[in-house]
Design a protein around this motif. Sequence first.
Motif, PDB file in Angstrom:
ATOM      1  N   LEU A  37      20.041   7.396 -22.171  1.00  0.00           N
ATOM      2  CA  LEU A  37      19.917   7.280 -20.738  1.00  0.00           C
ATOM      3  C   LEU A  37      18.235   6.611 -20.792  1.00  0.00           C
ATOM      4  N   LYS A  56      17.762  -3.874 -22.910  1.00  0.00           N
ATOM      5  CA  LYS A  56      19.034  -4.153 -22.738  1.00  0.00           C
ATOM      6  C   LYS A  56      19.637  -4.309 -24.540  1.00  0.00           C
ATOM      7  N   GLU A  60      22.491  -2.110 -26.600  1.00  0.00           N
ATOM      8  CA  GLU A  60      23.977  -2.961 -26.548  1.00  0.00           C
ATOM      9  C   GLU A  60      24.794  -2.347 -27.635  1.00  0.00           C
ATOM     10  N   ARG A  64      27.679   4.456 -25.740  1.00  0.00           N
ATOM     11  CA  ARG A  64      27.486   5.205 -24.378  1.00  0.00           C
ATOM     12  C   ARG A  64      25.901   5.025 -23.897  1.00  0.00           C
ATOM     13  N   SER A  65      25.662   4.312 -22.986  1.00  0.00           N
ATOM     14  CA  SER A  65      24.264   4.251 -22.669  1.00  0.00           C
ATOM     15  C   SER A  65      24.005   3.833 -21.114  1.00  0.00           C
ATOM     16  N   ARG A  66      23.010   3.930 -20.699  1.00  0.00           N
ATOM     17  CA  ARG A  66      22.473   3.323 -19.264  1.00  0.00           C
ATOM     18  C   ARG A  66      21.123   3.087 -19.203  1.00  0.00           C
ATOM     19  N   LEU A  67      20.853   2.228 -18.540  1.00  0.00           N
ATOM     20  CA  LEU A  67      19.695   1.483 -18.382  1.00  0.00           C
ATOM     21  C   LEU A  67      19.159   1.661 -16.903  1.00  0.00           C
ATOM     22  N   VAL A  68      18.200   2.281 -16.372  1.00  0.00           N
ATOM     23  CA  VAL A  68      18.069   2.627 -14.842  1.00  0.00           C
ATOM     24  C   VAL A  68      16.514   1.976 -14.814  1.00  0.00           C
ATOM     25  N   SER A  87      20.094  10.570 -11.622  1.00  0.00           N
ATOM     26  CA  SER A  87      20.774   9.775 -12.837  1.00  0.00           C
ATOM     27  C   SER A  87      21.036  10.440 -13.869  1.00  0.00           C
ATOM     28  N   LYS A  90      24.300  12.297 -13.190  1.00  0.00           N
ATOM     29  CA  LYS A  90      25.466  11.255 -13.392  1.00  0.00           C
ATOM     30  C   LYS A  90      25.851  10.821 -14.844  1.00  0.00           C
ATOM     31  N   PHE A  91      24.934  10.774 -15.540  1.00  0.00           N
ATOM     32  CA  PHE A  91      25.062  10.397 -16.956  1.00  0.00           C
ATOM     33  C   PHE A  91      25.683  11.348 -17.918  1.00  0.00           C
TER      34      PHE A  91
END
Length: 93
Positions: A37, A56, A60, A64-68, A87, A90-91
């Motif tokens: 995260l 990003k 890639e 499992r990843s997320r960029l906020v 965040s 949620k992650f």
Amino acid sequence: MTIWNFANPAVIDENNRMAQNFAAVSALGYPEDLPVLAFLSQQLINANPEWHPAHKRQLEPLDRSRLVVLPGGHYLHWTHSQEMGESLRKFLR
């Protein structure tokens, strides 16, 4: 806190080795199975338009990843701790 750390020997040494350190890790990435995260500052993205696409690309290959992206400057944890905590919750679900 920023003033307290400004120009201490460790910070000066880190600054002097910045190019060397970047070169040493430029080809490294996260393990593909590591959940990541990441938070980015909109202010830093505005100052360096390549910042967001570079992060990003870094995420890639991951399963499992997320960029906020949050408004504000470098110290997002000082100004957006609530949003970052939500965040994170949620992650982790």
